[in-house]
Write a protein that holds these residues in place. Sequence first.
Motif: not given
Length: 606
Positions: A529-541
């Motif tokens: 879950l943390e991995l997916m959150g980190v990547v999804a956050g990078g996607w938005q930035l």
Amino acid sequence: MTAAAIPYVPPLKEIRFILDHLAGMADVAALPGFEDASPDMVDSILGEAAKIAENVLAPLNGVGDVQGAKLGADGVARTAEGWGAAWQALVEGGWNGLPFDPARGGMGLPNLLNTAVQEMWHSANMAFALCPMLTQGAVNAMQLYATDALKDIYLPRMISGEWTGTMNITEPQAGSDLAAIRSRAVPEGDHYRVTGQKIFITYGDHDLTENIVHLVLARLPDAPPGVKGISLFVVPKFLVNADGSVGARNQVKCVSLEHKLGIHGSPTAVLSFGDEGGATGWLVGEANRGLEYMFTMMNHARLSVAMQGLSIAERAYQQALAYARDRVQGKPLGWAEGASKGIVNHPDVRRLLMGMKSRIEAMRGLLYTAAAAVDVAHHHADEGARAQAGLLVDLLTPIAKGWCTETGLQLASDGVQVHGGMGFIEETGAAQHLRDARITTIYEGTTAIQANDLVNRKILRDGGRAANGLLDEIAALGRELGGASDEALRVTGVALADAAQAAKDAVAWLLTAGAQDVRLPAAASATLLELMGVVAGGWQLARAAKVATAQLAEGDPDSVFLSAKPLTARFYAEHVLPRAAALRTTVVSGSASVMALSEEQLFGAA
């Protein structure tokens, strides 16, 4: 100036940028049913909501923390000074009805716009904003499943805010194990007699409104065991007369208020139902489908609590930034005569502040994207588009709830760190945000519950199709930006593509791990879950950086604001996205070691 004296300033420019360029406010406003969501209306709503946040709710945040909610001798929970007047301001403005049908008194505006309003209100005063948040969730559940008769009685006053709503799930012996719920509901004519006890009921009792509408999970006498035997009931604090007025007191009693680490202003009640024969309640929907119905309210609450992670981080960041500007301690490295000597110019303080800023913008982009998908899933004219948006909402909900709350907690802690020793002193105000943030990773399902939902229901159930589909989209953006001439975009793109691949590797491992040991997916879930959150956050930035760079190239004069976007994305790419590779390794290679010790070895010499 102490942090406690620093006012909250709603970040309207940031919010409007995300609404317009990442969440697609114009496209959402064009959906059927949102005809009133014109640009002028959106601006008006945001501006007025910001004034309420800044001038009405934020000044009460510290008051609620110090005074707390107290249970009176008459069994009524009393809220802090000024909260009643603040609630009336929301009622008079019709704010609780923003996302609901005008036919029942709502404004008929998008969930996306409501999300922006709720962000500001939770930043201003999270303990207060819990009440409208939960009431909106209760309205959502009743709109979908209650009979027209129940809707006619309760929804107009809940939508107006004249009455509030709660969810009653947890019991002392059950905790998160809903199969162990014991509350009972016995049929009696056209209603039911409900008995049992519920704990951790947010705003389960208060003095803000004349009635409280409880949605309660309970079992019928002939119900099957486990979660398949749970039904949902409407149990009001006061019965309602035929003319709609408040009638006799129902058998719902506030036994006590919990003594909590944070959100002191929010009354968290222990409720007893039916001490003298049974509280009067009415069945919502069909028997034995209560948990299914309650998940409507819970999923609304999960995205709302995810937004609390963003909101508390924004408030902590504003206080930390203001403190760092004013606080002088030593001479910053590389300091030039005439420049500010505030600790904001010390490299490690700047690292903390950049970490807060970048993650806040990542969370905001993710949550607003999910909010827009909710609107599309419910309002788009095309069935296929609705279904596709629904899949995205399903996937993003556990990621957003888990990652945003854990990140919000970390950033509230970083805010204390920026203050140094003064952050540990209550008078500065920084400590309150850390205490308030702590509950967000627990209520509406702990991070482990979100992680198990992500793994079992959102990845394993469909063979990873939804997760891989999203990761493929993210990787494609990374490859596109990786070929950009702008250095910040290029660095961001390469890091994003690599992080997306790390997540895809972890998903691929997950799809086969259960065959080796059924415990492995659970052991890996929180890390995944943390991995997916980190990547999804990078996607938005990365998306924000791409838009801002294009606007600058077109001659947009707001260069200070826009030029910060690619630089913030690059910071995230160089400081946060590299964690994806380590998290991938932990998932793939480290999950087996979680259960490696026996119980005896775990306790050791204890």
